[in-house]
Scaffold this motif. Structure first.
Motif, short mmCIF file in Angstrom:
data_model
loop_
_atom_site.label_atom_id
_atom_site.label_comp_id
_atom_site.label_asym_id
_atom_site.label_seq_id
_atom_site.Cartn_x
_atom_site.Cartn_y
_atom_site.Cartn_z
N VAL A 32 0.84 -1.20 0.00
CA VAL A 32 0.00 0.00 0.00
C VAL A 32 0.88 1.25 0.00
CG1 VAL A 32 -1.66 1.33 1.36
CG2 VAL A 32 -1.97 -1.13 1.07
N ARG A 33 1.96 1.21 0.76
CA ARG A 33 2.86 2.36 0.84
C ARG A 33 3.46 2.69 -0.52
NH1 ARG A 33 6.09 0.51 4.55
NH2 ARG A 33 4.67 1.11 6.21
N ILE A 34 3.80 1.67 -1.29
CA ILE A 34 4.37 1.89 -2.62
C ILE A 34 3.36 2.60 -3.52
CG2 ILE A 34 5.17 0.73 -4.72
CD1 ILE A 34 6.40 -1.41 -2.83
N VAL A 35 2.09 2.19 -3.43
CA VAL A 35 1.04 2.85 -4.21
C VAL A 35 0.90 4.30 -3.78
CG1 VAL A 35 -1.41 2.84 -4.81
CG2 VAL A 35 -0.22 0.68 -4.54
N GLU A 36 0.86 4.52 -2.48
CA GLU A 36 0.69 5.89 -1.98
C GLU A 36 1.85 6.79 -2.37
OE1 GLU A 36 0.13 5.03 2.17
OE2 GLU A 36 -2.05 4.86 1.96
N GLU A 37 3.06 6.25 -2.37
CA GLU A 37 4.22 7.05 -2.78
C GLU A 37 4.15 7.39 -4.26
OE1 GLU A 37 7.53 4.67 -1.57
OE2 GLU A 37 7.35 5.26 0.54
N ILE A 39 1.41 7.69 -6.00
CA ILE A 39 0.35 8.69 -6.13
C ILE A 39 0.87 10.07 -5.72
CG2 ILE A 39 -1.87 9.45 -5.19
CD1 ILE A 39 -2.62 6.44 -5.04
N ALA A 40 1.62 10.10 -4.63
CA ALA A 40 2.16 11.37 -4.14
C ALA A 40 3.13 12.00 -5.14
CB ALA A 40 2.86 11.16 -2.80
N SER A 41 3.87 11.15 -5.85
CA SER A 41 4.82 11.68 -6.84
C SER A 41 4.12 12.05 -8.14
CB SER A 41 5.92 10.66 -7.11
OG SER A 41 5.40 9.54 -7.80
N GLY A 42 2.86 11.63 -8.29
CA GLY A 42 2.10 11.96 -9.49
C GLY A 42 2.35 11.03 -10.66
N ASP A 43 3.01 9.92 -10.41
CA ASP A 43 3.33 8.96 -11.47
C ASP A 43 2.20 7.94 -11.59
OD1 ASP A 43 4.45 7.31 -13.32
OD2 ASP A 43 6.29 6.90 -12.19
N ARG A 44 1.32 8.16 -12.56
CA ARG A 44 0.14 7.32 -12.70
C ARG A 44 0.49 5.88 -13.10
NH1 ARG A 44 -3.83 5.76 -16.44
NH2 ARG A 44 -5.90 5.65 -15.51
N ASP A 45 1.46 5.73 -14.02
CA ASP A 45 1.83 4.39 -14.47
C ASP A 45 2.41 3.55 -13.33
OD1 ASP A 45 0.99 4.91 -17.05
OD2 ASP A 45 2.97 5.61 -17.70
N ALA A 46 3.28 4.17 -12.55
CA ALA A 46 3.86 3.46 -11.41
C ALA A 46 2.79 3.12 -10.38
CB ALA A 46 4.96 4.30 -10.77
N LYS A 49 0.80 0.11 -11.65
CA LYS A 49 1.56 -1.13 -11.49
C LYS A 49 1.61 -1.56 -10.03
CE LYS A 49 4.50 -0.65 -15.54
NZ LYS A 49 5.84 -0.36 -16.05
N ALA A 50 1.80 -0.60 -9.15
CA ALA A 50 1.85 -0.91 -7.72
C ALA A 50 0.48 -1.36 -7.23
CB ALA A 50 2.32 0.31 -6.94
N MET A 51 -0.57 -0.77 -7.78
CA MET A 51 -1.93 -1.13 -7.37
C MET A 51 -2.26 -2.56 -7.79
SD MET A 51 -4.43 0.01 -5.73
CE MET A 51 -6.14 -0.35 -5.45
N SER A 77 -10.65 0.92 -2.71
CA SER A 77 -11.51 1.91 -3.34
C SER A 77 -10.87 3.30 -3.30
CB SER A 77 -12.87 1.94 -2.65
OG SER A 77 -13.68 2.95 -3.18
N ARG A 78 -10.35 3.66 -2.15
CA ARG A 78 -9.76 5.00 -2.00
C ARG A 78 -8.50 5.15 -2.85
NH1 ARG A 78 -10.70 6.06 4.51
NH2 ARG A 78 -12.94 6.37 4.33
N LEU A 79 -7.69 4.10 -2.88
CA LEU A 79 -6.48 4.16 -3.71
C LEU A 79 -6.83 4.24 -5.19
CD1 LEU A 79 -4.19 1.58 -1.87
CD2 LEU A 79 -3.88 4.06 -1.95
N SER A 80 -7.83 3.46 -5.60
CA SER A 80 -8.26 3.48 -7.00
C SER A 80 -8.78 4.86 -7.38
CB SER A 80 -9.35 2.44 -7.24
OG SER A 80 -8.86 1.16 -7.00
N HIS A 81 -9.53 5.46 -6.48
CA HIS A 81 -10.07 6.80 -6.74
C HIS A 81 -8.94 7.82 -6.88
CE1 HIS A 81 -13.04 9.99 -6.72
NE2 HIS A 81 -12.34 10.61 -5.79
N GLN A 82 -7.93 7.71 -6.04
CA GLN A 82 -6.80 8.64 -6.12
C GLN A 82 -6.03 8.46 -7.42
OE1 GLN A 82 -4.67 7.84 -2.51
NE2 GLN A 82 -5.82 9.35 -1.33
#
Length: 88
Positions: A32-37, A39-46, A49-51, A77-82
């Motif tokens: 989850v942390r990898i996905v959040e990072e 998202i925070a960096s704005g890298d949609r492709d990464a 992949k993390a999701m 759900s929240r991660l997908s929305h972000q």
């Protein structure tokens, strides 16, 4: 302190399961942390992949009663929305 033989055995089993569950919880949180990072960096492709890796981790944790199934679903759900918001 456990008095009966069965209670002593149950205590040993609980200790073993706790170690396994901690490991699984850590693995889930890391995914989850990898996905959040990402998202925070704005890298949609990464983030996508993390999701793809994180979603099964979350749902398996829910199946194994590491987290409640609603908690896992809410997190997905929240991660997908972000991630979807990154596309805009």
């Amino acid at each position: 302190m456990a008095n009966t033989t069965s209670a002593k055995k149950a205590t040993r089993k609980i200790a073993r399961r706790t170690i396994v569950n901690k490991s699984r919880r850590t693995q889930m949180r890391g995914a989850v942390r990898i996905v959040e990072e990402a998202i925070a960096s704005g890298d949609r492709d990464a983030a996508l992949k993390a999701m793809i890796r994180a979603e099964p981790e979350l749902m398996q944790a829910a199946q194994r009663n590491i987290v409640h199934k609603n908690t896992a679903s809410r997190k997905v759900s929240r991660l997908s929305h972000q991630i979807a918001k990154l596309a805009k």
